[in-house]
Scaffold this motif. Structure first.
Motif, PDB file in Angstrom:
ATOM      1  N   PRO A   1     -15.835  32.039  -2.209  1.00  0.00           N
ATOM      2  CA  PRO A   1     -16.272  33.297  -1.592  1.00  0.00           C
ATOM      3  C   PRO A   1     -16.864  34.289  -2.590  1.00  0.00           C
ATOM      4  CG  PRO A   1     -14.108  32.659  -0.761  1.00  0.00           C
ATOM      5  CD  PRO A   1     -14.421  31.740  -1.910  1.00  0.00           C
ATOM      6  N   ALA A   2     -16.451  34.191  -3.864  1.00  0.00           N
ATOM      7  CA  ALA A   2     -16.962  35.133  -4.862  1.00  0.00           C
ATOM      8  C   ALA A   2     -18.478  35.021  -5.020  1.00  0.00           C
ATOM      9  CB  ALA A   2     -16.274  34.907  -6.206  1.00  0.00           C
ATOM     10  N   LEU A   3     -19.044  33.837  -4.714  1.00  0.00           N
ATOM     11  CA  LEU A   3     -20.489  33.643  -4.837  1.00  0.00           C
ATOM     12  C   LEU A   3     -21.267  34.467  -3.815  1.00  0.00           C
ATOM     13  CD1 LEU A   3     -20.543  29.763  -5.386  1.00  0.00           C
ATOM     14  CD2 LEU A   3     -20.720  31.557  -7.120  1.00  0.00           C
ATOM     15  N   LEU A   4     -20.587  34.927  -2.774  1.00  0.00           N
ATOM     16  CA  LEU A   4     -21.253  35.751  -1.775  1.00  0.00           C
ATOM     17  C   LEU A   4     -21.766  37.061  -2.378  1.00  0.00           C
ATOM     18  CD1 LEU A   4     -18.766  35.304   1.215  1.00  0.00           C
ATOM     19  CD2 LEU A   4     -21.166  34.604   1.222  1.00  0.00           C
ATOM     20  N   ARG A   5     -21.123  37.523  -3.428  1.00  0.00           N
ATOM     21  CA  ARG A   5     -21.470  38.823  -3.996  1.00  0.00           C
ATOM     22  C   ARG A   5     -22.871  38.817  -4.603  1.00  0.00           C
ATOM     23  NH1 ARG A   5     -16.756  41.584  -3.534  1.00  0.00           N
ATOM     24  NH2 ARG A   5     -14.811  40.386  -3.731  1.00  0.00           N
ATOM     25  N   ASP A   6     -23.413  37.633  -4.892  1.00  0.00           N
ATOM     26  CA  ASP A   6     -24.749  37.550  -5.485  1.00  0.00           C
ATOM     27  C   ASP A   6     -25.858  37.660  -4.447  1.00  0.00           C
ATOM     28  OD1 ASP A   6     -23.596  37.160  -7.998  1.00  0.00           O
ATOM     29  OD2 ASP A   6     -23.541  34.979  -7.746  1.00  0.00           O
ATOM     30  N   LEU A   7     -25.501  37.663  -3.164  1.00  0.00           N
ATOM     31  CA  LEU A   7     -26.498  37.679  -2.097  1.00  0.00           C
ATOM     32  C   LEU A   7     -26.775  39.113  -1.653  1.00  0.00           C
ATOM     33  CD1 LEU A   7     -25.062  34.669  -0.064  1.00  0.00           C
ATOM     34  CD2 LEU A   7     -26.960  34.632  -1.687  1.00  0.00           C
ATOM     35  N   ASP A   8     -27.933  39.299  -1.007  1.00  0.00           N
ATOM     36  CA  ASP A   8     -28.360  40.639  -0.601  1.00  0.00           C
ATOM     37  C   ASP A   8     -27.861  41.040   0.779  1.00  0.00           C
ATOM     38  OD1 ASP A   8     -30.086  41.217  -2.938  1.00  0.00           O
ATOM     39  OD2 ASP A   8     -31.253  39.528  -2.163  1.00  0.00           O
ATOM     40  N   GLY A   9     -27.452  40.076   1.567  1.00  0.00           N
ATOM     41  CA  GLY A   9     -26.961  40.358   2.907  1.00  0.00           C
ATOM     42  C   GLY A   9     -26.428  39.080   3.530  1.00  0.00           C
ATOM     43  N   TYR A  10     -25.972  39.182   4.774  1.00  0.00           N
ATOM     44  CA  TYR A  10     -25.276  38.056   5.388  1.00  0.00           C
ATOM     45  C   TYR A  10     -25.632  37.955   6.869  1.00  0.00           C
ATOM     46  CZ  TYR A  10     -22.776  39.314   1.197  1.00  0.00           C
ATOM     47  OH  TYR A  10     -22.498  39.668  -0.088  1.00  0.00           O
ATOM     48  N   LEU A  11     -25.738  36.717   7.344  1.00  0.00           N
ATOM     49  CA  LEU A  11     -25.981  36.445   8.751  1.00  0.00           C
ATOM     50  C   LEU A  11     -24.952  35.431   9.223  1.00  0.00           C
ATOM     51  CD1 LEU A  11     -29.428  35.846  10.458  1.00  0.00           C
ATOM     52  CD2 LEU A  11     -27.406  34.560  11.133  1.00  0.00           C
ATOM     53  N   LEU A  12     -24.162  35.809  10.203  1.00  0.00           N
ATOM     54  CA  LEU A  12     -23.198  34.904  10.816  1.00  0.00           C
ATOM     55  C   LEU A  12     -23.851  34.348  12.073  1.00  0.00           C
ATOM     56  CD1 LEU A  12     -21.509  36.940   9.029  1.00  0.00           C
ATOM     57  CD2 LEU A  12     -19.577  36.342  10.470  1.00  0.00           C
ATOM     58  N   ALA A  13     -24.192  33.070  12.019  1.00  0.00           N
ATOM     59  CA  ALA A  13     -25.002  32.458  13.075  1.00  0.00           C
ATOM     60  C   ALA A  13     -24.157  32.072  14.284  1.00  0.00           C
ATOM     61  CB  ALA A  13     -25.718  31.227  12.508  1.00  0.00           C
TER      62      ALA A  13
END
Length: 423
Positions: free
Chosen positions: A37-49
């Motif tokens: 989950p820590a790798l999520l911090r490198d992303l600009d946003g999130y989409l839960l499909a």
């Protein structure tokens, strides 16, 4: 700019989600639930499909909502990163409390997404899954997902869901409406709100199709804008939000309007006078119970979970006993209460040291549907009432408070929990 497309077991709309992001000039990167989950911090946003995360076990979205990666997404959303939940993704955001927000992790949800109820001319004409094109009207242009869509603009997009009806208390509805947190409503093609089906495809409170948090950077939307270029305005708005690095201001969040029950606050189940109880258990493995047990184990709760379906029915009190037995046998033989190929009737739970919780929908659409079938299709007019619930048994009573605090067994907005006496 890279948007993480979250994939839980059962997610099935990730490809069209990525294509929609690409049409808006964004990169969509698949992110599986079992990655760090820590790798999520490198992303600009999130989409839960969309899809059926964990097969909608226990309740749509709740198992995924309790995944540790959702806490990282919560933290990143607090920093202003955008989070979009579509259909099942919307259900996950609601159960996780990210929309409308306003509470600490672990607080009960303020809204619920529950079984569709299609109402026309004041009558319920359908329930459950519905798949059709719907019209959405943008109610605000001040969110991360509507900034490029002038207020009042109508979008024509498909909807496909069984539990997309937004319900909430009058206080929360007022907070959402006055706070500009209702992003889209269902309307007719002219942009006029009509509360009944087919304009409102699921009976959602106030024709709500999508809501945001107060900051406007988290949105839960039930229809599928990713499935058509006609919904691309939402994704272009997302890109503009990231380019500008701004959205609505912060401000106070919606105050919690529902408190999660503790054991002492739970009423006890008292059957109606003269009512009959039928308890149904799966003969095959109950995957819903297994998933709940596993999710709880990840939270340090070492409880065994058993799930049964509970029916409470009342018959005409004037029936002679011989006819009562005939009606009960006809109900069992109908196949409406259980499938004898994979289910069986069992006595009520009586495990020593265990505790059982009966969870019922406040609006028992399923029970009403079966009652009408038994009365109208099978001619059993002697049935006066029928209530359906899920009977959850926890093998060690010491875990009950922690399980209640997780909200995994009930959403207090749309459901009620009753202590069920053992034996």
């Amino acid at each position: 700019m890279t948007i993480g497309i979250i994939q839980f077991p059962g997610t099935n709309c990730e490809r069209e989600s990525r294509l929609a992001l690409e049409r808006a000039g964004l990169e969509g990167r698949f992110f599986r639930w079992n990655q760090d989950p820590a790798l999520l911090r490198d992303l600009d946003g999130y989409l839960l499909a969309g899809g059926f995360s964990y097969e909608d076990r226990s309740r749509s979205g709740i198992i995924a909502a309790l995944d540790p990666l959702m806490e990282v997404i919560r933290q990143e959303s607090d920093r202003g990163k955008p989070v979009l939940g579509i259909c099942n993704g919307a259900q996950i955001l609601v159960e996780a409390g990210l929309v409308p927000g306003g509470g600490a992790p672990g607080d009960p949800p303020l809204v619920a997404l529950t079984t569709n109820r299609r109402v026309a001319r004041g009558r319920v004409v359908g329930t459950g899954f519905y798949n059709a094109w719907v019209t959405l009207r943008a109610e605000t242009d001040e969110t991360a997902f509507t900034g490029a869509i002038p207020r009042g603009t109508c979008l024509n997009v498909p909807a496909a869901h069984a539990e997309g009806r937004f319900v909430m208390s009058p206080q929360v509805y007022r907070e959402l409406d006055e706070g500009g947190m209702i992003a889209f409503r269902y309307t007719d093609e002219a942009g006029q709100v009509q509360e009944e089906f087919p304009v409102n495809p699921n009976g959602s409170e106030g024709n709500i199709a999508a809501i945001t948090n107060r900051r406007g950077n988290v949105m839960a939307i039930m229809p599928h804008p990713e499935r058509t270029p006609l919904g691309d305005g939402i994704f272009h708005s997302l890109r503009e939000y990231l380019e500008k690095g701004s959205g609505k201001g912060g401000g106070s969040e919606t105050p919690p309007a529902v408190t999660g029950p503790s054991r002492d606050e739970l009423p006890r189940f008292e059957p109606c006078q003269g009512a009959h109880e039928l308890v149904v258990r799966l003969i095959i493995t109950d995957n819903a119970a297994v998933s709940v047990e596993t999710a709880l184990a990840h939270r340090g709760v070492a409880a065994g979970i058993t799930r049964r379906v509970h029916w409470e029915l009342s018959l005409d009190p004037g029936l002679p006993q011989s006819r009562v037995q005939e009606v009960l046998e006809a109900i069992r033989a109908s196949g409406e209460l259980y499938n004898s190929n994979k289910e069986e009737l069992v006595p009520p739970p009586a495990e020593k040291g265990a505790v059982s919780l009966l969870v019922r929908e406040r609006d028992d659409i399923h029970g009403r549907r079966v009652l009408e079938a038994l009365q109208n299709w099978f001619g059993l007019q002697e049935i006066r009432s029928l209530r359906r619930g899920i009977l959850w048994t926890i093998d060690d009573e010491q875990w009950l408070e922690q399980i209640l605090a997780s909200h995994i067994l009930l959403n207090p907005v749309s459901q009620v929990g009753l202590l069920y006496d053992q034996g």
